[in-house]
Write an enzyme that holds these catalytic residues in place. Structure first.
Site, PDB file in Angstrom:
ATOM      1  N   TYR A 160       0.735  -1.252  -0.004  1.00 37.97           N
ATOM      2  CA  TYR A 160      -0.522   0.264  -0.761  1.00 37.97           C
ATOM      3  C   TYR A 160       0.802   0.928   0.079  1.00 37.97           C
ATOM      4  O   TYR A 160       0.887   2.259  -0.864  1.00 37.97           O
ATOM      5  CB  TYR A 160      -0.829   0.028   1.173  1.00 37.97           C
ATOM      6  N   ALA A 163       2.244   1.877  -3.461  1.00 42.17           N
ATOM      7  CA  ALA A 163       1.294   2.289  -5.156  1.00 42.17           C
ATOM      8  C   ALA A 163       0.991   3.739  -4.193  1.00 42.17           C
ATOM      9  O   ALA A 163       0.448   4.691  -4.627  1.00 42.17           O
ATOM     10  CB  ALA A 163       0.170   1.751  -4.411  1.00 42.17           C
TER      11      ALA A 163
END
Ligand code: NAP
Length: 248
Positions: A160, A163
């Protein structure tokens, strides 16, 4: 064929059936945009958002597609254009996101790939498609919802954080490509916001780590997005604005 008011400004908010996206959709509708509510699967939640906006006198419609699928994005956009002749999107909010947390040593390949597809690849495929009309109109607003996790890096979120950090890099680079065309591209980096995504977290423990001492509300993020897409924010581009109660 839908009757299109050419003066109407359209705003597409991905992942707006719930949480932060929902609050942004409702806020932009109150700001006078015709809001296109995207979501993946939760028809009931999406209908609720649509009905609420319509009851408040706003304009909105649903556009269901999976942001991880370039084909689905293309199909949905082509269909929307066919039913809205002469219209284009002034505002794009890349908000749809997921997390699949776990320490990297235990992280499954799918947890890496799914998070990348949903939080990052979706930005590329959807924004690329909506850019041409914005460039022709010499006006546009793109806001990418990243995360404080992409700013500072958080353990258990290597996928996460990667990204969301990449989304910040993309925001900076694209803003420089588009600045002369009067299109701004900014990122908003929330900390802990009270939504389904954070529902299972222990707020009473975590709030001790937040200087302001509480989780944020989706409406607080929506207010920031509302400003960034406004005419008044025309001189702000390429920025990442933390909205995290003092974290970061
Ligand atoms: P949420 O409550 O879990 O809602 C997620 C939304 O995204 C839903 O509307 C969902 O649609 C949609 N969605 C998920 N995958 C999708 C896909 N493949 N295609 C289309 N739509 C999809 O999440 P949230 O907390 O509001 O988070 C919104 C954004 O803020 C995310 O990018 C997240 O990473 C970021 N963020 C959140 C927090 C936080 O504390 N909540 C903090 C930092 C950043 P369905 O209803 O159909 O499932």
């Amino acid at each position: 064929m839908m009757v299109v008011n050419n003066k109407m400004r359209y705003a597409l908010v991905t992942g707006s059936s719930r949480g932060i996206g929902r609050a942004i959709a409702e806020r932009l509708a109150r700001d006078g945009y015709s809001v296109v509510i995207n979501y993946k699967s939760n028809d009931t939640a999406a209908q609720e958002v649509l009905q609420k906006i319509l009851q408040e006198g706003g304009q909105a419609e649903l556009l269901k597609f999976d942001v991880t699928s370039p084909t689905a994005i293309q199909e949905a956009y082509t269909n929307w254009c066919a039913t809205h002749e002469g219209a284009h999107f002034d505002v794009l909010i890349n908000n749809a996101g997921i997390r699949r947390d776990g320490l990297m040593v235990f992280m499954e390949d799918n947890d890496w790939a799914d998070v990348m597809h949903t939080n990052l690849d979706s930005f590329f495929y959807l924004t690329k498609l909506l850019l041409n009309p914005m460039i022709r109109a010499r006006r546009g607003r793109i806001v990418n919802i990243t995360s404080i996790s992409g700013v500072t890096g958080l353990p258990g979120q290597v996928n996460y954080s990667s990204a969301k950090a990449a989304l910040i890099g993309a925001t900076k680079a694209l803003s420089k490509e588009l600045a002369a065309r009067k299109i701004t591209v900014n990122a908003v980096a929330p900390g802990f916001i009270a939504t389904d995504m954070t529902a299972e977290l222990d707020e009473s423990e975590l709030k001790k780590t937040i200087p302001i001492g509480r989780f944020g509300q989706p409406e607080e993020v929506a207010a920031l997005v509302s400003f960034l897409v406004s005419d008044e924010a025309a001189y702000i581009t390429g920025q990442t604005i933390n909205i995290a109660g003092g974290i970061g």
